[in-house]
Write a protein that holds these residues in place. Structure first.
Motif, PDB file in Angstrom:
ATOM      1  N   MET A   1       0.833  -1.204   0.000  1.00  0.00           N
ATOM      2  CA  MET A   1       0.000   0.000   0.000  1.00  0.00           C
ATOM      3  C   MET A   1       0.861   1.244   0.000  1.00  0.00           C
ATOM      4  SD  MET A   1      -3.246   0.819   0.116  1.00  0.00           S
ATOM      5  CE  MET A   1      -4.163   2.332   0.343  1.00  0.00           C
ATOM      6  N   THR A   2       1.958   1.210   0.792  1.00  0.00           N
ATOM      7  CA  THR A   2       2.778   2.425   0.881  1.00  0.00           C
ATOM      8  C   THR A   2       3.691   2.567  -0.325  1.00  0.00           C
ATOM      9  OG1 THR A   2       4.373   1.176   2.143  1.00  0.00           O
ATOM     10  CG2 THR A   2       2.775   2.460   3.378  1.00  0.00           C
ATOM     11  N   ASN A   3       3.792   1.492  -1.131  1.00  0.00           N
ATOM     12  CA  ASN A   3       4.693   1.574  -2.270  1.00  0.00           C
ATOM     13  C   ASN A   3       4.047   2.227  -3.485  1.00  0.00           C
ATOM     14  OD1 ASN A   3       6.732   0.355  -0.853  1.00  0.00           O
ATOM     15  ND2 ASN A   3       6.039  -1.703  -1.406  1.00  0.00           N
ATOM     16  N   LEU A   4       2.739   2.468  -3.404  1.00  0.00           N
ATOM     17  CA  LEU A   4       2.067   3.107  -4.528  1.00  0.00           C
ATOM     18  C   LEU A   4       2.587   4.529  -4.704  1.00  0.00           C
ATOM     19  CD1 LEU A   4      -1.638   2.101  -3.967  1.00  0.00           C
ATOM     20  CD2 LEU A   4      -0.126   1.302  -5.743  1.00  0.00           C
ATOM     21  N   PRO A   5       2.741   4.972  -5.960  1.00  0.00           N
ATOM     22  CA  PRO A   5       3.139   6.369  -6.154  1.00  0.00           C
ATOM     23  C   PRO A   5       2.016   7.309  -5.728  1.00  0.00           C
ATOM     24  CG  PRO A   5       2.699   5.300  -8.233  1.00  0.00           C
ATOM     25  CD  PRO A   5       2.686   4.224  -7.208  1.00  0.00           C
ATOM     26  N   VAL A   6       2.424   8.454  -5.195  1.00  0.00           N
ATOM     27  CA  VAL A   6       1.440   9.385  -4.631  1.00  0.00           C
ATOM     28  C   VAL A   6       0.443   9.890  -5.671  1.00  0.00           C
ATOM     29  CG1 VAL A   6       1.182  11.588  -3.474  1.00  0.00           C
ATOM     30  CG2 VAL A   6       2.930  10.021  -2.761  1.00  0.00           C
ATOM     31  N   PRO A   7       0.865  10.248  -6.913  1.00  0.00           N
ATOM     32  CA  PRO A   7      -0.149  10.673  -7.892  1.00  0.00           C
ATOM     33  C   PRO A   7      -1.199   9.610  -8.153  1.00  0.00           C
ATOM     34  CG  PRO A   7       1.997  11.261  -8.665  1.00  0.00           C
ATOM     35  CD  PRO A   7       2.208  10.437  -7.454  1.00  0.00           C
ATOM     36  N   PHE A   8      -0.789   8.345  -8.095  1.00  0.00           N
ATOM     37  CA  PHE A   8      -1.748   7.254  -8.303  1.00  0.00           C
ATOM     38  C   PHE A   8      -2.810   7.250  -7.217  1.00  0.00           C
ATOM     39  CE2 PHE A   8      -2.954   2.766  -7.940  1.00  0.00           C
ATOM     40  CZ  PHE A   8      -3.407   2.560  -9.224  1.00  0.00           C
ATOM     41  N   ILE A   9      -2.375   7.413  -5.953  1.00  0.00           N
ATOM     42  CA  ILE A   9      -3.326   7.424  -4.837  1.00  0.00           C
ATOM     43  C   ILE A   9      -4.302   8.580  -4.994  1.00  0.00           C
ATOM     44  CG2 ILE A   9      -3.530   7.743  -2.346  1.00  0.00           C
ATOM     45  CD1 ILE A   9      -0.846   6.458  -2.048  1.00  0.00           C
ATOM     46  N   ILE A  10      -3.769   9.754  -5.402  1.00  0.00           N
ATOM     47  CA  ILE A  10      -4.656  10.922  -5.472  1.00  0.00           C
ATOM     48  C   ILE A  10      -5.594  10.809  -6.662  1.00  0.00           C
ATOM     49  CG2 ILE A  10      -4.684  13.424  -5.593  1.00  0.00           C
ATOM     50  CD1 ILE A  10      -2.074  13.357  -4.128  1.00  0.00           C
ATOM     51  N   VAL A  11      -5.117  10.232  -7.771  1.00  0.00           N
ATOM     52  CA  VAL A  11      -6.022  10.020  -8.907  1.00  0.00           C
ATOM     53  C   VAL A  11      -7.131   9.043  -8.519  1.00  0.00           C
ATOM     54  CG1 VAL A  11      -6.153   9.000 -11.199  1.00  0.00           C
ATOM     55  CG2 VAL A  11      -4.431  10.665 -10.710  1.00  0.00           C
ATOM     56  N   LEU A  12      -6.775   8.028  -7.730  1.00  0.00           N
ATOM     57  CA  LEU A  12      -7.817   7.104  -7.247  1.00  0.00           C
ATOM     58  C   LEU A  12      -8.839   7.833  -6.386  1.00  0.00           C
ATOM     59  CD1 LEU A  12      -6.229   3.725  -6.159  1.00  0.00           C
ATOM     60  CD2 LEU A  12      -7.707   4.214  -8.074  1.00  0.00           C
TER      61      LEU A  12
END
Lengths: 104, 162
Positions: A1-12
Motif C-alpha cells: 500500500m505504501t509503495n504506490l506512487p502518490v499521484p496514483f493514490i490521489i487520482v484514485l
C-alpha cells in the motif's frame, strides 16, 4: 500500500469522489441530496486541479483557479439550497419526481 | 503513507455521506469529507487553498446545509431511485473507466510530486478576468441567501400610523 506512487493514490481519490457523487446524482430523488452529490463532484475536480498544478510545477496558478472553483461551488450550494427551500414551501415536497408534474 | 490514509478517509466519508438515511447526518459527513480534502490539499503544497477550503467548504457550506435542512424539514429517504440502480452503476463505471483510460494515456502517473514554496500571490497576483467572475458569483450568492431567508410571498401588512 505504501509503495504506490502518490499521484496514483490521489487520482484514485479523485475518481472515487467523482464516481460516488455521480452515482448519487443519478440515483437520488431528494433535492438536498442532489446538492451533496454536486459538492462531492466539485471537491474531486479541484483536487484534480491542484494535483495537475503540483505535477507541472504551476501550483500558484492552480491555487488561483481552485479559489475560483471554491467560490463557484459555494454559490452553487447557496442557490441550490435556496431553490430547495422555496420548492419545499411552494410544493410541499423535496422529491424530484413529484416536481415533474409541472410539465402537465 | 499519509496520502493513503487521508485518501481512504475521504472515500469512506464520501460513501457515508451518500448512503446515510438522514439528511443532517449526510451534511455532517460532507463536512468531514471537506476537511479531509483540505488536509490533502495541504499535503499537496496548496496551503492557502487548504485554509480557504477548510473555512468555506467545511464551515460555511455546512452551516448553510444545516440551516436549509432545519427550515425544510427531514423527509423520509426511502424513495425508490429514478433509474434502476444497475443502470446508474453502469453509467458510473463507464464514466470512471473513460477517465482512467484518459489518465493512463496522458502519462500523468509517471510524474513525481514537486513541493514548490508558494508566495501568497495567489490572491491578487495571477488574477485577471476571474476576479470579475467572482464578484458576479458573490452577487449571485447574496441573491441566493435572500431566497433562502425569504418566506415566499411577502405579506403586505397595513400599519396604522397613529
Amino acid at each position: 500500500m505504501t509503495n504506490l506512487p502518490v499521484p496514483f493514490i490521489i487520482v484514485l481519490t479523485i475518481l472515487g469522489l467523482v464516481g460516488v457523487g455521480f452515482y448519487c446524482l443519478l440515483a437520488t430523488r431528494n433535492l438536498i441530496k442532489v446538492i451533496v452529490a454536486l459538492q462531492l463532484i466539485i471537491k474531486g475536480v479541484f483536487l484534480a486541479f491542484v494535483l495537475a498544478g503540483n505535477l507541472t510545477g504551476m501550483i500558484s496558478i492552480a491555487q488561483t483557479m481552485g479559489l475560483t472553483v471554491i467560490v463557484a461551488d459555494t454559490i452553487v450550494a447557496v442557490i441550490g439550497l435556496s431553490m430547495a427551500v422555496q420548492i419545499r414551501h411552494k410544493m410541499g415536497t423535496l422529491d424530484t419526481k413529484a416536481l415533474s408534474s409541472l410539465k402537465r | 503513507m499519509w496520502y493513503a490514509i487521508v485518501a481512504a478517509g475521504i472515500l469512506l466519508c464520501a460513501i457515508l455521506a451518500v448512503t446515510s438515511k438522514k439528511l443532517l447526518v449526510s451534511a455532517i459527513w460532507l463536512a468531514v469529507t471537506s476537511a479531509l480534502v483540505a488536509l490533502m490539499l495541504y499535503l499537496l503544497g496548496a496551503q492557502q487553498l487548504a485554509v480557504i477550503e477548510l473555512s468555506v467548504g467545511a464551515g460555511l457550506v455546512t452551516v448553510l446545509f444545516v440551516f436549509a435542512i432545519n427550515i425544510s424539514g427531514e423527509e423520509p429517504m426511502s424513495l425508490k431511485p429514478v433509474m434502476p440502480k444497475a443502470l446508474a452503476w453502469g453509467l458510473v463505471i463507464i464514466a470512471v473507466g473513460m477517465t482512467i483510460f484518459l489518465t493512463l494515456k496522458s502519462g500523468v502517473l509517471g510524474l513525481t510530486l514537486q513541493m514548490p514554496s508558494t508566495a501568497s500571490m495567489i490572491l491578487w497576483g495571477n488574477r485577471y478576468l476571474d476576479i470579475l467572475l467572482q464578484i458576479a458569483f458573490i452577487f449571485c450568492g447574496v441573491l441566493g441567501v435572500l431566497g433562502l431567508l425569504s418566506d415566499g410571498k411577502p405579506e403586505i401588512q397595513e400599519e396604522d400610523e397613529e
